[in-house]
Scaffold this motif. Structure first.
Motif, PDB file in Angstrom:
ATOM      1  N   ILE A  36      78.296  45.500   3.595  1.00  0.00           N
ATOM      2  CA  ILE A  36      77.640  45.971   4.992  1.00  0.00           C
ATOM      3  C   ILE A  36      77.442  48.015   4.595  1.00  0.00           C
ATOM      4  O   ILE A  36      78.343  48.862   4.771  1.00  0.00           O
ATOM      5  CB  ILE A  36      78.165  46.293   6.243  1.00  0.00           C
ATOM      6  N   ARG A  49      70.284  44.829  13.739  1.00  0.00           N
ATOM      7  CA  ARG A  49      70.929  43.842  14.699  1.00  0.00           C
ATOM      8  C   ARG A  49      70.973  41.930  14.142  1.00  0.00           C
ATOM      9  O   ARG A  49      71.338  42.120  12.784  1.00  0.00           O
ATOM     10  CB  ARG A  49      69.949  43.094  15.085  1.00  0.00           C
ATOM     11  N   GLY A  50      72.372  41.945  14.769  1.00  0.00           N
ATOM     12  CA  GLY A  50      72.846  40.453  14.093  1.00  0.00           C
ATOM     13  C   GLY A  50      72.379  39.638  14.100  1.00  0.00           C
ATOM     14  O   GLY A  50      71.215  39.853  14.832  1.00  0.00           O
ATOM     15  N   PHE A  51      72.343  38.219  14.274  1.00  0.00           N
ATOM     16  CA  PHE A  51      71.915  37.146  13.960  1.00  0.00           C
ATOM     17  C   PHE A  51      71.548  37.131  15.721  1.00  0.00           C
ATOM     18  O   PHE A  51      70.230  36.725  15.579  1.00  0.00           O
ATOM     19  CB  PHE A  51      71.666  36.276  12.951  1.00  0.00           C
ATOM     20  N   ARG A  53      71.702  38.860  18.180  1.00  0.00           N
ATOM     21  CA  ARG A  53      71.012  39.772  19.143  1.00  0.00           C
ATOM     22  C   ARG A  53      69.639  39.212  19.136  1.00  0.00           C
ATOM     23  O   ARG A  53      68.612  39.619  19.881  1.00  0.00           O
ATOM     24  CB  ARG A  53      71.964  40.813  18.565  1.00  0.00           C
TER      25      ARG A  53
END
Length: 64
Positions: A36, A49-51, A53
């Motif tokens: 990361i 953003r995460g998936f 979001r």
């Protein structure tokens, strides 16, 4: 699912001569902690953003 079972499922998306290598690459990532970084934010000026979001932000694009 074994590579032999998964191979035909890749058919429309991965040329047959590449399927074995694609599956090997995927297998190599199982159980590996992802790296990361802050690269997205450094490049775009906006945090990644995460998936979930992303899906929430774009849900209207998929509704009819």
């Amino acid at each position: 699912m074994t590579p032999d079972q998964a191979g035909p499922e890749l058919g429309p998306f991965v040329p047959p001569h590449m399927a074995k290598d694609v599956l090997k690459a995927c297998e190599a990532t199982v159980g590996v902690q992802p790296e990361i970084t802050d690269a997205v934010e450094r490049i775009t000026g906006t945090p990644a953003r995460g998936f979930v979001r992303w899906a929430e932000d774009h849900a209207d694009h998929f509704r009819h």
